[in-house]
Design a protein around this motif. Structure first.
Motif, PDB file in Angstrom:
ATOM      1  N   MET A   1      28.004  49.021  56.337  1.00 22.54           N
ATOM      2  CA  MET A   1      27.294  48.766  55.086  1.00 22.54           C
ATOM      3  C   MET A   1      28.238  48.115  54.097  1.00 22.54           C
ATOM      4  O   MET A   1      29.320  48.616  53.840  1.00 22.54           O
ATOM      5  CB  MET A   1      26.753  50.076  54.523  1.00 22.54           C
ATOM      6  N   MET A   2      27.827  46.993  53.536  1.00 24.60           N
ATOM      7  CA  MET A   2      28.684  46.268  52.608  1.00 24.60           C
ATOM      8  C   MET A   2      28.856  47.048  51.314  1.00 24.60           C
ATOM      9  O   MET A   2      27.895  47.544  50.741  1.00 24.60           O
ATOM     10  CB  MET A   2      28.104  44.894  52.286  1.00 24.60           C
ATOM     11  N   LYS A   3      30.098  47.149  50.869  1.00 25.31           N
ATOM     12  CA  LYS A   3      30.413  47.765  49.599  1.00 25.31           C
ATOM     13  C   LYS A   3      31.066  46.733  48.688  1.00 25.31           C
ATOM     14  O   LYS A   3      31.560  45.706  49.160  1.00 25.31           O
ATOM     15  CB  LYS A   3      31.378  48.946  49.785  1.00 25.31           C
ATOM     16  N   THR A   4      31.073  47.024  47.400  1.00 29.15           N
ATOM     17  CA  THR A   4      31.784  46.190  46.436  1.00 29.15           C
ATOM     18  C   THR A   4      33.052  46.910  46.013  1.00 29.15           C
ATOM     19  O   THR A   4      32.997  48.027  45.502  1.00 29.15           O
ATOM     20  CB  THR A   4      30.908  45.899  45.208  1.00 29.15           C
ATOM     21  N   PHE A   5      34.198  46.256  46.263  1.00 24.60           N
ATOM     22  CA  PHE A   5      35.504  46.781  45.884  1.00 24.60           C
ATOM     23  C   PHE A   5      35.977  46.076  44.627  1.00 24.60           C
ATOM     24  O   PHE A   5      36.069  44.845  44.609  1.00 24.60           O
ATOM     25  CB  PHE A   5      36.522  46.546  46.996  1.00 24.60           C
ATOM     26  N   LEU A   6      36.294  46.844  43.598  1.00 17.74           N
ATOM     27  CA  LEU A   6      36.932  46.284  42.406  1.00 17.74           C
ATOM     28  C   LEU A   6      38.423  46.577  42.543  1.00 17.74           C
ATOM     29  O   LEU A   6      38.840  47.736  42.525  1.00 17.74           O
ATOM     30  CB  LEU A   6      36.349  46.906  41.138  1.00 17.74           C
ATOM     31  N   VAL A   7      39.216  45.520  42.716  1.00 17.76           N
ATOM     32  CA  VAL A   7      40.651  45.645  42.956  1.00 17.76           C
ATOM     33  C   VAL A   7      41.388  45.176  41.713  1.00 17.76           C
ATOM     34  O   VAL A   7      41.323  43.988  41.360  1.00 17.76           O
ATOM     35  CB  VAL A   7      41.090  44.814  44.183  1.00 17.76           C
ATOM     36  N   THR A   8      42.075  46.087  41.030  1.00 16.74           N
ATOM     37  CA  THR A   8      42.886  45.660  39.892  1.00 16.74           C
ATOM     38  C   THR A   8      44.255  45.212  40.399  1.00 16.74           C
ATOM     39  O   THR A   8      44.794  45.772  41.345  1.00 16.74           O
ATOM     40  CB  THR A   8      43.066  46.785  38.860  1.00 16.74           C
ATOM     41  N   GLY A   9      44.804  44.173  39.767  1.00 18.18           N
ATOM     42  CA  GLY A   9      46.094  43.644  40.222  1.00 18.18           C
ATOM     43  C   GLY A   9      45.984  42.915  41.544  1.00 18.18           C
ATOM     44  O   GLY A   9      46.949  42.851  42.313  1.00 18.18           O
ATOM     45  N   GLY A  10      44.829  42.339  41.808  1.00 16.81           N
ATOM     46  CA  GLY A  10      44.587  41.693  43.096  1.00 16.81           C
ATOM     47  C   GLY A  10      45.303  40.373  43.295  1.00 16.81           C
ATOM     48  O   GLY A  10      45.249  39.813  44.397  1.00 16.81           O
ATOM     49  N   ALA A  11      45.972  39.864  42.258  1.00 14.81           N
ATOM     50  CA  ALA A  11      46.772  38.651  42.422  1.00 14.81           C
ATOM     51  C   ALA A  11      48.248  38.978  42.595  1.00 14.81           C
ATOM     52  O   ALA A  11      49.071  38.064  42.693  1.00 14.81           O
ATOM     53  CB  ALA A  11      46.581  37.714  41.226  1.00 14.81           C
ATOM     54  N   GLY A  15      48.346  43.867  45.959  1.00 20.81           N
ATOM     55  CA  GLY A  15      46.936  43.635  45.681  1.00 20.81           C
ATOM     56  C   GLY A  15      46.367  42.445  46.418  1.00 20.81           C
ATOM     57  O   GLY A  15      45.247  42.498  46.950  1.00 20.81           O
ATOM     58  N   SER A  16      47.115  41.351  46.486  1.00 25.05           N
ATOM     59  CA  SER A  16      46.601  40.167  47.189  1.00 25.05           C
ATOM     60  C   SER A  16      46.485  40.433  48.684  1.00 25.05           C
ATOM     61  O   SER A  16      45.576  39.913  49.343  1.00 25.05           O
ATOM     62  CB  SER A  16      47.492  38.955  46.923  1.00 25.05           C
ATOM     63  N   ALA A  17      47.383  41.266  49.227  1.00 20.67           N
ATOM     64  CA  ALA A  17      47.273  41.628  50.643  1.00 20.67           C
ATOM     65  C   ALA A  17      46.002  42.435  50.893  1.00 20.67           C
ATOM     66  O   ALA A  17      45.327  42.256  51.918  1.00 20.67           O
ATOM     67  CB  ALA A  17      48.506  42.413  51.090  1.00 20.67           C
ATOM     68  N   VAL A  18      45.663  43.325  49.959  1.00 20.67           N
ATOM     69  CA  VAL A  18      44.427  44.100  50.075  1.00 20.67           C
ATOM     70  C   VAL A  18      43.213  43.182  50.008  1.00 20.67           C
ATOM     71  O   VAL A  18      42.277  43.302  50.817  1.00 20.67           O
ATOM     72  CB  VAL A  18      44.354  45.168  48.964  1.00 20.67           C
ATOM     73  N   VAL A  19      43.213  42.247  49.056  1.00 18.93           N
ATOM     74  CA  VAL A  19      42.085  41.319  48.923  1.00 18.93           C
ATOM     75  C   VAL A  19      41.926  40.482  50.189  1.00 18.93           C
ATOM     76  O   VAL A  19      40.812  40.322  50.718  1.00 18.93           O
ATOM     77  CB  VAL A  19      42.271  40.418  47.691  1.00 18.93           C
ATOM     78  N   ARG A  20      43.027  39.946  50.706  1.00 20.21           N
ATOM     79  CA  ARG A  20      42.945  39.133  51.927  1.00 20.21           C
ATOM     80  C   ARG A  20      42.424  39.963  53.098  1.00 20.21           C
ATOM     81  O   ARG A  20      41.600  39.486  53.892  1.00 20.21           O
ATOM     82  CB  ARG A  20      44.317  38.529  52.260  1.00 20.21           C
ATOM     83  N   GLU A  21      42.897  41.194  53.220  1.00 19.65           N
ATOM     84  CA  GLU A  21      42.454  42.056  54.314  1.00 19.65           C
ATOM     85  C   GLU A  21      40.954  42.335  54.215  1.00 19.65           C
ATOM     86  O   GLU A  21      40.231  42.292  55.222  1.00 19.65           O
ATOM     87  CB  GLU A  21      43.246  43.368  54.292  1.00 19.65           C
ATOM     88  N   LEU A  22      40.464  42.634  53.028  1.00 19.34           N
ATOM     89  CA  LEU A  22      39.046  42.922  52.852  1.00 19.34           C
ATOM     90  C   LEU A  22      38.174  41.703  53.149  1.00 19.34           C
ATOM     91  O   LEU A  22      37.138  41.810  53.817  1.00 19.34           O
ATOM     92  CB  LEU A  22      38.786  43.411  51.429  1.00 19.34           C
ATOM     93  N   ILE A  23      38.588  40.541  52.671  1.00 20.68           N
ATOM     94  CA  ILE A  23      37.786  39.337  52.887  1.00 20.68           C
ATOM     95  C   ILE A  23      37.868  38.881  54.337  1.00 20.68           C
ATOM     96  O   ILE A  23      36.849  38.497  54.946  1.00 20.68           O
ATOM     97  CB  ILE A  23      38.225  38.206  51.935  1.00 20.68           C
ATOM     98  N   ASP A  24      39.048  38.925  54.924  1.00 21.09           N
ATOM     99  CA  ASP A  24      39.237  38.389  56.274  1.00 21.09           C
ATOM    100  C   ASP A  24      38.724  39.318  57.360  1.00 21.09           C
ATOM    101  O   ASP A  24      38.314  38.855  58.434  1.00 21.09           O
ATOM    102  CB  ASP A  24      40.728  38.103  56.531  1.00 21.09           C
ATOM    103  N   ASN A  25      38.746  40.638  57.114  1.00 18.18           N
ATOM    104  CA  ASN A  25      38.478  41.582  58.202  1.00 18.18           C
ATOM    105  C   ASN A  25      37.413  42.620  57.881  1.00 18.18           C
ATOM    106  O   ASN A  25      37.390  43.697  58.480  1.00 18.18           O
ATOM    107  CB  ASN A  25      39.781  42.282  58.598  1.00 18.18           C
TER     108      ASN A  25
END
Length: 360
Positions: A1-11, A15-25
């Motif tokens: 089930m798709m969730k919405t993640f609000l990631v602070t410090g995502g740049a 944080g960017s590793a978390v964002v890439r992991e969520l989008i890519d996988n």
């Protein structure tokens, strides 16, 4: 089930590793909230820009109205709070900024999350039941393990040594207070030293790589015998997502790489990798990159040893690091060798490798 993640410090780095992991996988949607201070870099997210599941909001976590708008607009299921001032040396030079971001900013974010969660309990009880606030912290809050063979566990008493670690300890306590007092469904993770691609070059490993490539001295604090447990950043990103989605609210999970190394061992290993990959012809007065190692005055209040016991997350949530220190460090060196444009632009900005955190 798709969730919405609000990631602070995502740049930022982790944080960017978390964002890439969520989008890519995964199939989840990601909202990246970042103020874009000196260490925030949207180039670290170039491969996810344009993805329909990725959204960027430039905002300060200390701005209550901006945080309220972000919660109202994107209706997150999970908050992953990584935004922080994180460099010990900078905290020595200017502790007030660390208090403002790490303590005050976390308080503002907690309140925005709490009010949003209370509204959810009225409008969408099922979504409220699944809501999670995940606060990402550091092993430095536990202090110094000098003279022992102990490991940091989730119940190790806090004893921070630097303004940075004290500010992170404060934010950890705030998250626990919001859980205990208000019932906010939160989790905390404390991690060991991260390394890997897209690391801002004020930190040990990228600074050593870039100085070595330039034939500059490689400064090692004190005698270089300070011990850290090293964790590859992409392993950490997977662990964080695992905790955010599978962890038990109200609990803390330590995340480590099982790689205790002295700072000198780290730098010497980097030198050997660079000798092998780029040779030494660019070194005008050295036969090996090891000849560039220079011992300098130690950092004030420098902790001697950190070491994480990560058995709980492994036992309860099934996470283990995929990279050894050797494989992760080799990947890191190779990334810096093939992504010169990224770090050259960073060096042309606000930081050029100067020493920080020197008391006068």
């Amino acid at each position: 089930m798709m969730k919405t993640f609000l990631v602070t410090g995502g740049a930022g780095f982790i944080g960017s590793a978390v964002v890439r992991e969520l989008i890519d996988n995964s199939e989840h949607r990601v909202v990246n909230v970042d103020k874009l201070t000196y260490a925030g870099n949207l180039e670290s997210l170039a491969n996810v820009e344009g993805n329909a599941r990725y959204h960027f909001v430039q905002a300060d976590i200390g701005d209550a109205r901006a945080m309220q708008r972000a919660f109202e607009e994107f209706q997150p299921d999970v908050v992953m709070h990584l935004a922080a001032e994180s460099h010990v040396d900078r905290s020595i030079d200017g502790p007030a900024e660390f208090i403002q971001t790490n303590v005050v900013g976390t308080t503002v974010l907690l309140e925005a999350a709490r009010l949003y969660w209370l509204q959810l309990k009225e409008s969408d009880p099922q979504k409220a039941e699944g809501f999670r606030f995940h606060h990402i912290s550091t092993d430095e809050v536990y202090g110094d393990l000098e003279g022992t063979d102990d490991l940091f566990t989730e119940t190790t008493p806090y004893a921070p040594s630097s303004p940075y670690s004290a500010s992170k300890a404060s934010s950890d306590h705030l998250v626990r207070a919001w859980h205990r007092t208000y019932g906010l469904p939160s989790l905390i993770t404390n991690c060991s030293n991260n390394y890997g691609p897209y690391h801002f070059p004020e930190k040990l490993i990228p600074l050593m790589i870039l100085n070595a490539l330039a034939g500059k001295p490689m400064p090692v604090y004190g005698d270089g015998q300070q011990v850290r447990d090293w964790l590859y950043v992409e392993d950490h990103a997977r662990a964080l997502i695992t905790v955010a989605t599978q962890g038990q609210t109200g609990e803390t999970y330590n995340i480590g790489g099982h790689n205790e190394k002295t700072n000198l061992e780290v730098v010497e290993t980097l030198c050997d990798l660079l000798d092998d990959r780029v040779g030494t012809s660019h070194l005008t007065s050295a036969d090996s990159h090891r000849d560039l190692i220079t011992f300098v005055a130690d950092r004030p209040g420098h902790d001697v040893r950190y070491a994480i016991d990560a058995s709980r997350i492994e036992r309860e949530l099934g996470w283990t690091p995929a990279e050894t220190f050797e494989t992760g460090l080799a990947k890191t060196v190779d990334w810096y060798l093939t992504n010169r444009e990224w770090w050259q632009r960073v060096q042309d900005g606000s930081y050029r490798g100067e020493r920080l955190g020197v008391l006068t």
